[in-house]
Design a protein around this motif. Structure first.
Motif, mmCIF file in Angstrom:
data_model
loop_
_atom_site.group_PDB
_atom_site.id
_atom_site.type_symbol
_atom_site.label_atom_id
_atom_site.label_comp_id
_atom_site.label_asym_id
_atom_site.label_seq_id
_atom_site.Cartn_x
_atom_site.Cartn_y
_atom_site.Cartn_z
ATOM 1 N N ALA A 155 -4.215 1.221 7.709
ATOM 2 C CA ALA A 155 -3.937 2.047 6.559
ATOM 3 C C ALA A 155 -5.230 2.018 5.631
ATOM 4 O O ALA A 155 -5.871 0.661 5.444
ATOM 5 C CB ALA A 155 -2.680 1.529 5.767
ATOM 6 N N ASP A 156 -5.549 3.222 5.085
ATOM 7 C CA ASP A 156 -6.761 3.190 4.330
ATOM 8 C C ASP A 156 -6.152 3.831 2.927
ATOM 9 O O ASP A 156 -5.700 4.961 3.119
ATOM 10 C CB ASP A 156 -7.805 4.002 4.646
ATOM 11 C CG ASP A 156 -8.817 4.460 3.901
ATOM 12 O OD1 ASP A 156 -9.735 3.283 3.333
ATOM 13 O OD2 ASP A 156 -9.029 5.434 3.405
ATOM 14 N N LEU A 157 -6.320 3.334 1.709
ATOM 15 C CA LEU A 157 -5.873 3.897 0.511
ATOM 16 C C LEU A 157 -6.949 4.010 -0.382
ATOM 17 O O LEU A 157 -7.738 3.334 -0.672
ATOM 18 C CB LEU A 157 -4.855 2.844 -0.226
ATOM 19 C CG LEU A 157 -4.509 3.252 -1.371
ATOM 20 C CD1 LEU A 157 -3.597 4.892 -1.502
ATOM 21 C CD2 LEU A 157 -3.536 2.215 -2.210
ATOM 22 N N HIS B 257 -11.701 1.719 -1.902
ATOM 23 C CA HIS B 257 -10.576 1.906 -1.027
ATOM 24 C C HIS B 257 -10.135 0.549 -0.604
ATOM 25 O O HIS B 257 -10.798 -0.553 -0.779
ATOM 26 C CB HIS B 257 -11.297 2.518 0.434
ATOM 27 C CG HIS B 257 -11.748 4.053 0.193
ATOM 28 N ND1 HIS B 257 -11.296 4.991 1.157
ATOM 29 C CD2 HIS B 257 -12.349 4.569 -0.297
ATOM 30 C CE1 HIS B 257 -11.761 5.909 0.881
ATOM 31 N NE2 HIS B 257 -12.635 5.924 -0.119
ATOM 32 N N GLU C 183 -3.540 11.861 7.406
ATOM 33 C CA GLU C 183 -3.594 11.730 5.758
ATOM 34 C C GLU C 183 -2.522 12.110 5.043
ATOM 35 O O GLU C 183 -1.949 13.225 5.308
ATOM 36 C CB GLU C 183 -5.037 12.522 5.298
ATOM 37 C CG GLU C 183 -5.204 12.263 3.955
ATOM 38 C CD GLU C 183 -6.528 12.920 3.362
ATOM 39 O OE1 GLU C 183 -7.611 12.398 3.105
ATOM 40 O OE2 GLU C 183 -6.443 14.390 3.342
ATOM 41 N N LEU D 284 0.824 -1.335 -0.158
ATOM 42 C CA LEU D 284 0.049 0.022 0.021
ATOM 43 C C LEU D 284 0.697 1.071 -0.088
ATOM 44 O O LEU D 284 0.520 2.116 -0.569
ATOM 45 C CB LEU D 284 -0.808 0.110 1.095
ATOM 46 C CG LEU D 284 -2.068 -1.052 1.026
ATOM 47 C CD1 LEU D 284 -2.719 -1.095 2.491
ATOM 48 C CD2 LEU D 284 -3.051 -0.856 -0.058
ATOM 49 N N GLY D 285 2.013 1.051 0.852
ATOM 50 C CA GLY D 285 2.873 2.316 0.719
ATOM 51 C C GLY D 285 3.497 2.791 -0.512
ATOM 52 O O GLY D 285 3.611 3.834 -0.829
ATOM 53 N N ILE E 255 1.543 4.935 -3.263
ATOM 54 C CA ILE E 255 1.278 6.193 -3.172
ATOM 55 C C ILE E 255 2.452 7.242 -3.979
ATOM 56 O O ILE E 255 3.443 6.845 -3.549
ATOM 57 C CB ILE E 255 0.962 6.673 -1.860
ATOM 58 C CG1 ILE E 255 0.285 5.584 -1.149
ATOM 59 C CG2 ILE E 255 0.731 8.188 -1.708
ATOM 60 C CD1 ILE E 255 -1.336 5.898 -1.890
ATOM 61 N N ARG F 6 -4.701 10.571 -0.323
ATOM 62 C CA ARG F 6 -5.106 9.262 -0.865
ATOM 63 C C ARG F 6 -5.084 8.271 0.209
ATOM 64 O O ARG F 6 -5.744 7.607 0.687
ATOM 65 C CB ARG F 6 -4.289 8.548 -1.959
ATOM 66 C CG ARG F 6 -4.547 9.486 -3.134
ATOM 67 C CD ARG F 6 -3.797 8.606 -4.472
ATOM 68 N NE ARG F 6 -4.140 9.239 -5.639
ATOM 69 C CZ ARG F 6 -4.851 8.699 -6.576
ATOM 70 N NH1 ARG F 6 -5.614 7.621 -6.341
ATOM 71 N NH2 ARG F 6 -5.040 9.257 -7.663
ATOM 72 N N LEU F 7 -3.941 8.298 1.100
ATOM 73 C CA LEU F 7 -3.496 7.309 2.022
ATOM 74 C C LEU F 7 -3.722 8.043 3.647
ATOM 75 O O LEU F 7 -3.056 9.112 3.863
ATOM 76 C CB LEU F 7 -1.917 6.928 1.831
ATOM 77 C CG LEU F 7 -1.487 6.016 2.996
ATOM 78 C CD1 LEU F 7 -2.164 4.749 2.795
ATOM 79 C CD2 LEU F 7 0.089 5.778 2.726
#
Length: 663
Positions: free
Chosen positions: A429-431, A438, A395, A30-31, A34, A399-400
């Protein structure tokens, strides 16, 4: 006829073991996704649920939920933006399941395994109905308006005593939640929100009756700033709710009566008071297959009270709360003294959300006193739980959103017992790939103290183990949330890895005892799917929705000798078709529980609920278990079981007709 001794063949294979590293690795992925720059100084706001591609000329069908506000993080937030698997069930949706009480409605909503020891979830001598999250029993924490409802003696919560008309909504948080909600939130949290007060005046009268001498009647009044509700439920005598094949006896259930009351008040701005009380009486008869052996009869009464006083604003929440329950059991065919089993909790909590522009920061603390007094089993015991916790959400890149939390939990036992303190971290984590799409991931540490029953209980059936240690471990979860014009999807993969999970040692027959399992894991997937396949059609077809909720898991534990065994059911799903019209509501659903533990039979039940606008009110018809499927709600049919036995749900369909009038 009750079904035979032998359980059916299971059809779900084992698998999905030891996937924790893969799920945790999802956080790294996920990281890396971004690339956008950070907007400095931007506050964290809920994501809007509106889709720019949808216009006023292109209305959304019923499946699109818009912004669903939940309190999973103790303060309101948009559900799609939380890094957790959260389910919200409204009061209307609970009623539309056709459930007879709260635990019955949750079972039908999907995503839970269900265990009980009498029809309608009635407690059998303190053996209570329960709903298991992701195939793991006894890991769920039950809250009422955010306050703990479970007793400390055995973590019983008796949701069968709560009528549906006393509830505003249910919020269900799956996965480890110990950071925010304390030591007992191992597998998830079920938070029951009571009815809100209103500025208007309304009165409601509802009557419902069916076969099996079933009655469910309620009366409520809504006045400016005040709610008052009364409920009465009755079930006639039930033959053979349980059978021991090994020892040759059965249990019958006497007629049961339940009374419940709720009172909610908003006397001053931001001040709320809630009270829920219930009383039910029933009885059990133990009849032996040997006609020369006399039956044993027990009368049972159960009182339960809950109250809270809350102060709630946008940035500060504080509450006082308390519960008291007492079960009285009188074995009238013998000389045994009457059992009086009591549980009592009281506490205080405070949450503060700092008004920052660059992040959302929550701090709080809570204290709860847990006590129990079982006059004929082990007497009076108590413990004190207190904690400080904090959670920060920030945030990045528009986005993340990253969330990190930490809780310092203390459990102080009475003199001569062990004390515990644990540091319980969590990360989420929320993307946001799109306003309505999401990805999320989280992991957290879980912890739970042994109950007083597990430590001190003394009977011919079960003996406690005072040397038990606490359960603890980690939960990992990753998934997606997607809201579309025609579809709403929630999907998550999970892995739960525990040490010292408390299980029952069945090796030596009765009395059984408890032990700390060496390892305990469950891995699998969970889903919630709602769709409108006919949204583009006219003539009422666009009011049809289909839904499917459930889980597949592989819960396994080590027994007292280190051998691996299946610890819970592997598969549950609810599939349904619903029509929501202005004057007509119809719901047809099926609930399946399969791949069960201890050779219990899989089952699928089909239920129907409908209501029609008739005159000034609503006429309702509900049919439970249309095809008369035998439902084994608990038991043990293992070949090596010292006692092969079953508990059953109601025998045959239950047909209910009702009428509701609001004026």
């Amino acid at each position: 006829m009750r079904r035979k001794e032998e359980a059916g063949k299971k059809f779900f294979c084992r698998g999905w073991r030891h996937r924790g590293r893969r799920l945790a690795g999802g956080l790294v992925v996920l990281g890396l996704l971004i690339t956008a720059p950070v907007r400095a100084g931007e506050s964290l706001e809920p994501v809007a649920a509106a889709d720019s591609a949808v216009t006023a000329a292109d209305p959304l069908p019923a499946t699109t939920m818009g912004s669903v506000i939940v309190t999973a993080d103790r303060f309101p937030g948009d559900e799609i933006s939380t890094p957790r698997f959260v389910t919200v069930i409204s009061a209307e949706e609970l009623v539309e399941t056709g459930g007879n009480n709260l635990v019955d409605a949750l079972k039908r909503a999907g995503g839970f395994a269900y265990k009980a020891f009498a029809p309608l979830g009635i407690s059998h001598g303190g053996m209570n109905s329960k709903v298991a999250i992701r195939g793991v029993y006894d890991g769920e924490l039950i809250l009422l308006n955010g306050a703990p409802l479970q007793g400390s003696a055995g973590h019983a919560y008796d949701l069968n005593t709560i009528p549906l008309d006393q509830i505003e909504r249910i919020e269900i948080l799956k996965g480890a939640a110990s950071t925010l909600y304390g030591a007992d939130a191992m597998t998830g949290v079920i938070n029951i929100i009571t009815r809100k007060t209103a500025a208007t005046t309304a009165y409601r009268v509802a009557f419902e009756a069916g076969n099996e001498d079933y009655h469910n009647h309620s009366l409520s009044a809504t006045l400016p700033g005040v709610n008052l509700g009364l409920n009465y439920q009755h079930l006639g005598d039930q033959r053979e709710i349980s059978r021991s094949f090994t020892k040759g006896y059965r249990y019958d259930l006497d007629a049961s009566d339940k009374f419940a009351v709720n009172f909610n008040a908003n006397p001053l701005p931001d001040i709320y008071f809630d009270y829920l009380g219930s009383y039910y009486e029933s009885g059990f008869r133990k009849l032996y297959d040997n006609p020369g052996k006399a039956y044993e009869g027990t009368d049972q009464e159960h009182y339960k009270h809950f109250a809270d006083l809350r102060y709630e604003t946008d940035v500060l929440k504080a509450k006082l709360y308390g519960t008291f329950e007492e079960m009285r059991r009188d074995k009238y065919t013998g000389n045994a003294p009457e059992d009086r089993n009591r549980n009592f909790n009281s506490g205080i909590s405070c949450d503060y959300r700092l008004p920052l522009t660059w992040a959302t920061w929550l701090i709080g603390g809570e204290y709860t006193y847990f006590g129990a007094d079982y006059n004929n089993k082990y007497g009076y015991h108590y413990r004190n739980d207190y904690a400080l916790f904090s959670q920060v959400s920030k945030e990045f890149f528009e986005r993340l959103t990253l969330t990190a939390g930490l809780r310092q939990q203390f459990v102080d036992g009475e003199p001569g017992t062990d004390d515990y303190d644990r540091l319980l971290p969590s990360f989420g984590a929320d993307l946001k790939l799109h306003e309505r799409f999401h990805l999320f991931a989280n992991f957290g540490r879980a912890f739970r103290s042994p109950t007083f029953n597990q430590q001190y209980y003394e009977s011919t059936f079960m003996v406690g183990n005072p040397n038990l240690g606490p359960e603890e471990g980690w939960t990992y979860e990753a998934g997606l949330k997607w809201d579309h014009r025609l579809l709403r999807l929630r999907l998550a993969a999970f892995y739960m890895d525990y040490e010292d999970k408390i299980e029952v040692d069945r090796r030596h027959g009765y009395p059984q005892t408890y032990f700390n399992a060496g390892n305990y894991q469950s891995a699998g997937i969970e889903w919630e799917l709602t769709g409108s396949p006919f949204a583009a059609l006219a003539g009422g077809w666009n009011r049809l929705t289909v839904y499917c909720n459930g889980y597949w898991a592989d819960p396994e534990a080590d027994d007292a000798e280190g051998a691996e065994y299946q610890a819970g059911p592997k598969f549950q799903t609810t599939v349904g078709l619903k029509f929501l019209g202005d004057r007509l509501t119809l719901d047809l659903s099926s609930q399946s529980l399969a791949g069960r533990e201890r050779e219990l039979d899989s089952y699928t039940t089909v239920n129907f609920y409908g209501k029609l606008r008739l005159g000034p009110g609503w006429l309702s018809l509900a049919v439970d278990n249309i095809f008369d499927e035998e439902v084994q709600v608990s038991g043990d049919l293992s070949d090596n079981a010292s006692n092969r036995y079953l508990y059953y749900d109601l025998d045959g369909p239950l047909v209910k007709v009702g009428y509701e009038l609001v004026f």
